[in-house]
Every structure is written in C-alpha cells, then in structure tokens.
Design a protein around this motif. Structure first.
Motif, PDB file in Angstrom:
ATOM      1  N   PRO A 169       8.019  65.498  -9.562  1.00  8.47           N
ATOM      2  CA  PRO A 169       9.148  65.990 -10.149  1.00  8.47           C
ATOM      3  C   PRO A 169      10.593  65.962  -9.297  1.00  8.47           C
ATOM      4  CG  PRO A 169       7.353  67.657 -10.160  1.00  8.47           C
ATOM      5  CD  PRO A 169       6.876  66.338  -9.475  1.00  8.47           C
ATOM      6  N   PHE A 170      10.433  65.738  -7.909  1.00 11.97           N
ATOM      7  CA  PHE A 170      11.488  65.615  -7.192  1.00 11.97           C
ATOM      8  C   PHE A 170      11.858  64.244  -6.652  1.00 11.97           C
ATOM      9  CE2 PHE A 170      10.197  70.012  -6.744  1.00 11.97           C
ATOM     10  CZ  PHE A 170      11.339  70.582  -7.093  1.00 11.97           C
ATOM     11  N   ALA A 171      11.122  63.169  -7.077  1.00 14.30           N
ATOM     12  CA  ALA A 171      11.272  61.690  -6.852  1.00 14.30           C
ATOM     13  C   ALA A 171      12.417  61.442  -7.258  1.00 14.30           C
ATOM     14  CB  ALA A 171      10.164  61.013  -7.265  1.00 14.30           C
ATOM     15  N   GLY A 175      15.703  59.876  -4.719  1.00 14.10           N
ATOM     16  CA  GLY A 175      16.390  58.593  -4.936  1.00 14.10           C
ATOM     17  C   GLY A 175      17.945  58.775  -5.150  1.00 14.10           C
ATOM     18  N   LEU A 176      18.421  60.044  -5.895  1.00 16.78           N
ATOM     19  CA  LEU A 176      20.034  60.127  -5.922  1.00 16.78           C
ATOM     20  C   LEU A 176      20.368  60.538  -4.461  1.00 16.78           C
ATOM     21  CD1 LEU A 176      22.272  60.771  -7.655  1.00 16.78           C
ATOM     22  CD2 LEU A 176      21.313  63.104  -7.990  1.00 16.78           C
ATOM     23  N   ARG A 177      19.756  61.477  -3.668  1.00 16.98           N
ATOM     24  CA  ARG A 177      20.320  61.605  -2.457  1.00 16.98           C
ATOM     25  C   ARG A 177      20.254  60.513  -1.539  1.00 16.98           C
ATOM     26  NH1 ARG A 177      15.467  64.095   0.555  1.00 16.98           N
ATOM     27  NH2 ARG A 177      15.345  61.686   1.061  1.00 16.98           N
ATOM     28  N   ASP A 178      19.207  59.454  -1.585  1.00 14.70           N
ATOM     29  CA  ASP A 178      19.462  58.423  -0.846  1.00 14.70           C
ATOM     30  C   ASP A 178      20.551  57.546  -1.442  1.00 14.70           C
ATOM     31  OD1 ASP A 178      17.177  59.124   0.394  1.00 14.70           O
ATOM     32  OD2 ASP A 178      15.626  57.737  -0.772  1.00 14.70           O
ATOM     33  N   LYS A 179      21.003  57.428  -2.604  1.00 13.45           N
ATOM     34  CA  LYS A 179      22.134  56.851  -3.061  1.00 13.45           C
ATOM     35  C   LYS A 179      23.367  57.555  -2.614  1.00 13.45           C
ATOM     36  CE  LYS A 179      20.831  54.557  -7.348  1.00 13.45           C
ATOM     37  NZ  LYS A 179      21.043  54.372  -8.913  1.00 13.45           N
ATOM     38  N   LEU A 180      23.577  58.703  -2.358  1.00 17.22           N
ATOM     39  CA  LEU A 180      24.619  59.339  -2.086  1.00 17.22           C
ATOM     40  C   LEU A 180      24.933  59.400  -0.677  1.00 17.22           C
ATOM     41  CD1 LEU A 180      24.405  62.767  -4.131  1.00 17.22           C
ATOM     42  CD2 LEU A 180      25.937  60.916  -4.554  1.00 17.22           C
TER      43      LEU A 180
END
Length: 184
Positions: A169-171, A175-180
């Motif tokens: 669920p939080f994968a 990924g979004l956190r890493d992009k930001l």
C-alpha cells in the motif's frame, strides 16, 4: 409389525437408542469406504481412519456424541502438488437437539454460539458425523517441507515488471517521496 432395521449399522435410529445406557462405537472403515471418503473430500489418499466414542442421552430428548477421530491423510501441496501426509487426531463433540432454537427470520440465519449443536432427526449417521469432522480437521493449505513460493514476475514485453514490494500500500508513497526529495 416390527419396524425395519437400518441396513447400515452406522445409521442409528434415535427411537431405538437406550436413554439409560450409552452406545459405544468404534468405526474403522474398510479400504473401499476410505476411498469413497477420500474422493468426496478431494484427498489423494486416506489411511488409518478411526472414529471411536459414545452416544448418550442428554436430558429427556437430546443426545450427545463424544468421540475421537484419527486419520492419516494425503493431500497435494498447494505450491508443488507433491503429496503431503498429515496425521489427524481430534476430539469430536456433537449435541443433537430435539428442539433447535428457531431463527428470527428466514432471510438471516445466524450461526449458533455452540458450533457442536445440530438438529436431532429420526436417525444419527455416524459416518456422516465422522466425514464432517474429518473435513473440518483437514489442513486448509497443505505444504511440503521443501516447498518455496518463488517471486513471479509478469509484464508485457518492454515493460518493467512490478515487484512484490511495489504492490504494498505505501510503495507508491515511498516512490513519490523519493521523487520529491530529488526535486523532480
């Protein structure tokens, strides 16, 4: 005129049971009966099946069955389909009630709190009770000791397959956190 006796000695007529003396039984099905039960339950094999116990009066009109079930079953492994042998030794209890509580409505029937309770009919079929108890005791997902579930990857040609980690669920949030954090 005398009532016909059942042709099967494991089917007991309630009216013929003694309310003062428990009926002791020891059922060891033959090879043909074991094969029939194995087929009915989807087993690869069934050996050493034994159902031993007693049936006794419980009050004026109810009956109680207490028994032990023993069996060696062979089922296919859920991963490899290799044969998995399991020994089952289980206590079995059933309460046959002459006056089962009536459901509040026909649309909704709740399971009774006591799952050992069954309605009392004209007969008690010991083979049926034994088979039901065996079905309930079987392992739901038999696995051989060396069975391992490998990661499978499926994708269209040219597409990077998803991993098990990405389906959590939080994968996507990770990924979004890493992009930001990278500033993309």
């Amino acid at each position: 005129m005398m009532a016909d006796k059942p042709t099967n000695p494991t089917i007991l007529r309630v009216a013929e049971l003694s309310p003062h003396k428990p009926l002791v039984f020891n059922i060891v099905p033959d090879t043909a009966e074991n094969a029939r039960i194995a087929d009915e339950l989807g087993l690869s094999a069934l050996r050493k099946l034994n159902f031993r116990g007693k049936l006794m009066a419980d009050g004026k009109s109810d009956w109680r069955l207490e028994a032990t079930l023993g069996a060696t079953v062979v089922q296919p492994c859920v991963i490899t389909l290799a044969p998995v042998t399991t020994r089952i030794d289980q206590f079995v209890a059933r309460n046959f009630l002459a006056n089962m509580p009536e459901p509040d409505s026909i649309d909704e029937i709740e399971m009774p709190e006591d799952e050992t309770t069954e309605p009392l009919g004209d007969t008690i079929d010991l083979i049926l009770v034994m088979t039901e108890a065996l079905a309930l005791a079987l392992p739901d997902y038999p696995r051989s000791d060396d069975a391992r579930l490998e990661n499978a990857e499926f994708s269209a040609p040219g597409v990077t397959p998803m991993t098990d980690e990405e389906t959590k669920p939080f994968a996507g949030l990770a990924g979004l956190r890493d992009k930001l954090e990278k500033g993309d």
